[in-house]
Design a protein around this motif. Sequence first.
Motif, PDB file in Angstrom:
ATOM      1  N   ILE B  37       0.837  -1.195   0.000  1.00 57.74           N
ATOM      2  CA  ILE B  37       0.000   0.000   0.000  1.00 57.74           C
ATOM      3  C   ILE B  37       0.878   1.253   0.000  1.00 57.74           C
ATOM      4  O   ILE B  37       0.641   2.202  -0.738  1.00 57.74           O
ATOM      5  CB  ILE B  37      -0.959  -0.011   1.207  1.00 57.74           C
ATOM      6  CG1 ILE B  37      -1.984  -1.136   1.022  1.00 57.74           C
ATOM      7  CG2 ILE B  37      -1.656   1.330   1.365  1.00 57.74           C
ATOM      8  CD1 ILE B  37      -2.849  -1.394   2.223  1.00 57.74           C
ATOM      9  N   ILE B  41       0.728   4.076  -3.406  1.00 59.15           N
ATOM     10  CA  ILE B  41       0.246   5.454  -3.498  1.00 59.15           C
ATOM     11  C   ILE B  41       1.183   6.341  -4.330  1.00 59.15           C
ATOM     12  O   ILE B  41       0.729   6.965  -5.298  1.00 59.15           O
ATOM     13  CB  ILE B  41      -0.033   6.037  -2.088  1.00 59.15           C
ATOM     14  CG1 ILE B  41      -1.217   5.267  -1.483  1.00 59.15           C
ATOM     15  CG2 ILE B  41      -0.331   7.523  -2.152  1.00 59.15           C
ATOM     16  CD1 ILE B  41      -1.376   5.453   0.001  1.00 59.15           C
ATOM     17  N   PRO B  42       2.495   6.392  -4.008  1.00 61.90           N
ATOM     18  CA  PRO B  42       3.367   7.211  -4.883  1.00 61.90           C
ATOM     19  C   PRO B  42       3.403   6.699  -6.324  1.00 61.90           C
ATOM     20  O   PRO B  42       3.463   7.513  -7.259  1.00 61.90           O
ATOM     21  CB  PRO B  42       4.750   7.089  -4.231  1.00 61.90           C
ATOM     22  CG  PRO B  42       4.645   6.041  -3.207  1.00 61.90           C
ATOM     23  CD  PRO B  42       3.216   5.871  -2.858  1.00 61.90           C
ATOM     24  N   LEU B  44       0.981   5.373  -8.027  1.00 67.49           N
ATOM     25  CA  LEU B  44      -0.234   5.875  -8.682  1.00 67.49           C
ATOM     26  C   LEU B  44      -0.097   7.357  -9.031  1.00 67.49           C
ATOM     27  O   LEU B  44      -0.499   7.799 -10.108  1.00 67.49           O
ATOM     28  CB  LEU B  44      -1.442   5.686  -7.764  1.00 67.49           C
ATOM     29  CG  LEU B  44      -2.267   4.429  -7.992  1.00 67.49           C
ATOM     30  CD1 LEU B  44      -3.433   4.395  -7.024  1.00 67.49           C
ATOM     31  CD2 LEU B  44      -2.791   4.392  -9.429  1.00 67.49           C
ATOM     32  N   ALA B  45       0.482   8.127  -8.100  1.00 68.85           N
ATOM     33  CA  ALA B  45       0.648   9.561  -8.330  1.00 68.85           C
ATOM     34  C   ALA B  45       1.556   9.799  -9.534  1.00 68.85           C
ATOM     35  O   ALA B  45       1.252  10.618 -10.413  1.00 68.85           O
ATOM     36  CB  ALA B  45       1.226  10.237  -7.086  1.00 68.85           C
TER      37      ALA B  45
END
Lengths: 77, 378
Positions: B37, B41-42, B44-45
């Motif tokens: 997780i 997140i990074p 996806l960014a």
Amino acid sequence: MEIKVLGPGCKKCHETEKVVKEVVRETGADASVEYITDIAKIAGYGIFSTPGVVIDGKVKSTGKVPSKAEVKSWLGK
Amino acid sequence: MKTIDENSCACNDGACAPGAMNIGENSENRITTARYILAGIPILAVWWLLYELLEPVARWLAAHFAQYLTVFHLSPGVIEHLRSTVEFFFFEGPKVLMLLLLVVFGVGVVRSWFSPEKTRKILAGKRESAGNVLAALLGVVTPFCSCSACPLFIGFVSASVPLGVTFSFLISSPMVNEVALVLLYGLFGWKIAAIYMSTGLVIAIIAGWTIGRLKMEHYLEDWVLELQVGESAAWEEEKKSFADRIRYGLEAVREIVGRVWIYVLLGIAVGAGIHGWVPTGTMASIMGKSTWWSVPVAVLIGIPFYSNAAGIIPIVSALMEKGAALGTTLAFMMSVIAISLPEMVILRKVLKPRLLMIFAGVVAVGIIIVGYLFNVLI
């Protein structure tokens, strides 16, 4: 121990055979490896996503190439 | 309660790890999950940022390329053709590949909840009509490669899944797949992707239902009917942790994107050539709305034609831009993807020629109807 790799001859099936044979060689397990392509026999084991691995008549995995660690655990090593 | 029961069950053969070890595994899994997780997140960014940058970068690249070409004293017309070809390729290529990475991963995670074994259990003994709908839907999410079409077919039929329901599954599974949907979304927009998905499902449902009505059971090869499926059919599925599902998704990306990226790029390269060089309106006389024979001809050409969605969709998207009608284009795409000679050869092992012909015929007719329908409606 009797190991059967079942698959009609797709790429994944050959990979599975390779992985199983390698593990048997590395661990020195007392096992024979047989590759079965006969669809009637494959279906007879109730497998319908290939490749399948059957050890002593028990289905251990279907539909994927197992990892070496998995094969080792089936062999009890 | 259920997990405890299963654990003690597995211990019966003596080869099972003691409970303490299971707890150790769990906490290890939790750490891996947290790690996935945190990394996700990074990633996806960055993905989103890159995706936003694609269009300006492609335009900039193509403009510079055109400027560079002026050195060669080419006519402005030729330079414009080349510029638009380059811009198309460097925008559409990376865009579709990036969408593929994301969607194949997502679908891979979703698929970890499904397996052909589970699907069979759900469909066994289902009545037709409702069964056809369910089978077509499950065809989309059940992981299954065409090389195991045969064992799967036998497995379904022997578990008393009705023949027509089995066919609904077999039709929708290759036709409505995530690679096709991503390409359609990327190159045609979400409306066409949605139209393709829903008409694909409707064809799978109705074609399967029709085959069921025809009562073709005795056109299965005899050995299939006589076959006794072994005891081991009651194979227990392994428990998957969240981390396992993430790994399943990553594996799907490695396998599917690893296999199709080259076809995607080749298809887009051909599409880019068509986009830049073929005059607008060329296709109107061959694949246009007013040409009544174009739909059946497109389907007939598409049946033996063997290509995956990845290669064919970029090419037809460029053809549509040059005047090919939507219905004709959809029909061609569907027949290329849904019916292929290799699959027919595999299925011939379990189906007698007559049933095989009817299967191909019913699907082809369904696709032709869809083609005409969209040519008339849109």
